[in-house]
Design a protein around this motif. Structure first.
Motif, PDB file in Angstrom:
ATOM      1  N   TYR A   1       0.888  -1.447   0.002  1.00 23.65           N
ATOM      2  CA  TYR A   1      -0.069   0.067  -0.165  1.00 23.65           C
ATOM      3  C   TYR A   1       0.796   1.178   0.018  1.00 23.65           C
ATOM      4  O   TYR A   1       0.488   2.203  -0.485  1.00 23.65           O
ATOM      5  CB  TYR A   1      -1.036   0.024   1.199  1.00 23.65           C
TER       6      TYR A   1
ATOM      7  N   ASN B   1      -6.285   4.969   3.924  1.00 23.47           N
ATOM      8  CA  ASN B   1      -6.001   3.618   3.829  1.00 23.47           C
ATOM      9  C   ASN B   1      -6.653   2.842   5.030  1.00 23.47           C
ATOM     10  O   ASN B   1      -5.958   2.672   6.171  1.00 23.47           O
ATOM     11  CB  ASN B   1      -4.522   3.295   4.139  1.00 23.47           C
TER      12      ASN B   1
ATOM     13  N   TRP C   1      -9.052  -2.988   6.435  1.00 21.87           N
ATOM     14  CA  TRP C   1      -9.529  -3.613   5.186  1.00 21.87           C
ATOM     15  C   TRP C   1     -10.632  -4.385   5.286  1.00 21.87           C
ATOM     16  O   TRP C   1     -11.443  -4.974   4.363  1.00 21.87           O
ATOM     17  CB  TRP C   1      -8.452  -4.561   4.591  1.00 21.87           C
TER      18      TRP C   1
ATOM     19  N   VAL D   1      -7.071   3.580  -0.635  1.00 16.44           N
ATOM     20  CA  VAL D   1      -6.056   2.543  -0.613  1.00 16.44           C
ATOM     21  C   VAL D   1      -6.573   1.174   0.059  1.00 16.44           C
ATOM     22  O   VAL D   1      -6.948   1.460   1.253  1.00 16.44           O
ATOM     23  CB  VAL D   1      -4.763   2.829  -0.186  1.00 16.44           C
TER      24      VAL D   1
ATOM     25  N   SER E   1      -7.743  -3.194   0.143  1.00 13.07           N
ATOM     26  CA  SER E   1      -7.578  -4.687  -0.467  1.00 13.07           C
ATOM     27  C   SER E   1      -9.037  -4.882  -0.998  1.00 13.07           C
ATOM     28  O   SER E   1     -10.255  -4.379  -0.193  1.00 13.07           O
ATOM     29  CB  SER E   1      -7.210  -5.397   0.615  1.00 13.07           C
TER      30      SER E   1
ATOM     31  N   THR F   1      -4.569  -5.318  -3.787  1.00 14.62           N
ATOM     32  CA  THR F   1      -4.749  -3.988  -3.303  1.00 14.62           C
ATOM     33  C   THR F   1      -4.815  -2.786  -4.440  1.00 14.62           C
ATOM     34  O   THR F   1      -3.941  -2.754  -5.277  1.00 14.62           O
ATOM     35  CB  THR F   1      -3.479  -3.884  -2.458  1.00 14.62           C
TER      36      THR F   1
END
Length: 383
Positions: free
Chosen positions: A192, A275, A278, A319, A321, A375
């Motif tokens: 990432y 980010n 996830w 960002v 996944s 990702t």
């Protein structure tokens, strides 16, 4: 990725009897576990089978034996927990397999978390062959005030985090090391970071927000790429402190402003990077808040409020996944729907494959999802 709210740790009391003498100390649990009601003293004379039976019967064991023997006992308890799964894993359904694996790990963690140790009022660990844990505990918990009892596994986590804090984590895209504090997600997954290093900056970009900064690694990377003002936010006080320290250590203290607890700061920026955790799910500790996004609240807030915080030609960089989609935890239509409602368009995407060891571990119960995982950095603009 230390994007999390620090748990409020309330020191309750724990009681036990030692050689017919009542004892009490503060109970400290980073994941908010309640103090065990039944505590018995244990030492090297206790076999692993006996310890396992006591724990399964509801007792917690305050370890007073040799330190290394206590670590070996933890390993033995782990093997016994792994031999007796709570039920058979689902054969094909990845979502069900994921939930089964989380439940299995919670059960295992509960068993291992029933072995306790006492730290005195100076954080000294009075066990034979014990290392000096005082500096590590002070770094994690702050100044000592009284004796406290913690789980043996939490203490080992404190010691491991302190080693990372001392030696740092090499970040190739940054050309330097960052130093994660206890309770702050370490940037050991570099894909990432590499995506943020590779994404084209909007023309004339000078300012950026790094939302959920954690160690401050992405804020430092943006400063290294030439942005003249980077505002880094987090809702975890440990992360705010850690990011400030890393910014100063890397020479970006004048460029990076660290503020919080909040997700968005005031104003607008040319680049807004986020980010988020996830996976949808309920975290049980500060570190898990770097992995699990409760009710997907951070993802939702980032997208919903992004347009109001972008300059006219600015971009939001999400960002993320796709592991959640692969596991059936999030619909593939979820993010596009949020973007449409927020008046955002996808200008471009950059995608990479994870390179961490679990991505190629065929024995992982979730191997089918992990080997397919990608990702992606989504470059978002106002419509």
């Amino acid at each position: 990725m230390g994007r999390c709210r620090s748990s409020e740790i309330i020191l309750s009391r724990i009681e036990w009897t030692d050689d017919h003498t009542p004892r009490t100390a503060a109970w400290h649990s980073e994941n908010g576990a309640l103090a065990p009601r039944t505590v018995t003293v244990a030492d090297d004379r206790l076999s692993a089978d006996q310890a396992y039976r006591r724990i399964r019967a509801g007792a917690a064991l305050l370890w007073q034996g040799d330190y290394n023997n206590g670590r070996q006992l933890l390993q033995a308890l782990g093997r016994r927990a792994d031999r007796k799964p709570n039920k058979q894993a689902p054969a094909a359904d990845l979502g069900a397999r994921y939930e089964h694996e989380r439940a299995r790990r919670r059960t295992r963690a509960g068993i291992l978390g029933s072995l306790l140790v006492e730290l005195d009022a100076d954080y000294e660990l009075d066990l034979r062959r014990a290392p000096d844990v005082r500096a590590a505990c002070a770094a994690a918990y702050g100044p000592a005030t009284e004796s406290r009892v913690v789980t043996f596994t939490e203490l080992l986590g404190v010691l491991s985090a302190y080693r990372w804090q001392q030696q740092g984590v090499e970040v190739p895209a940054l050309g330097a090391r960052v130093y994660p504090d206890y309770g702050v997600f370490s940037p050991t997954r570099s894909e990432y970071v590499d995506l943020v290093a590779a994404a084209p900056l909007p023309t004339g970009a000078r300012t950026a927000f790094d939302l959920g900064t954690g160690t401050g690694v992405l804020a430092a990377l943006l400063a290294r790429r030439g942005l003249t003002k980077v505002v880094a936010t987090d809702i975890n006080p440990r992360a705010l402190r850690c990011a400030r320290e890393n910014a100063d250590r890397l020479g970006y203290g004048a460029t990076i402003e660290v503020t919080g607890p909040t997700l968005y700061p005031d104003g607008r920026a040319d680049v807004v990077v986020c980010n988020p955790p996830w996976l949808p799910g309920t975290p049980t500790s500060d570190l898990e808040r770097g992995v699990y996004d409760h009710d997907q609240s951070m993802l939702t807030e980032f997208i919903a409020d992004l347009r109001a915080h972008l300059t006219p030609d600015g971009e939001g960089w999400l960002v993320l996944s796709d592991l959640a989609e692969l596991l059936g935890l999030r619909s593939p239509a979820h993010i596009p729907t949020l973007l449409d409602r927020a008046g955002l368009t996808v200008h471009d995407t950059l995608t990479t494959r994870p390179r961490h060891p679990r991505a190629t571990d065929r024995d992982d119960p979730l191997a089918a999802a992990r080997t397919a995982e990608t990702t992606t950095l989504w470059r978002l603009r106002a419509r």
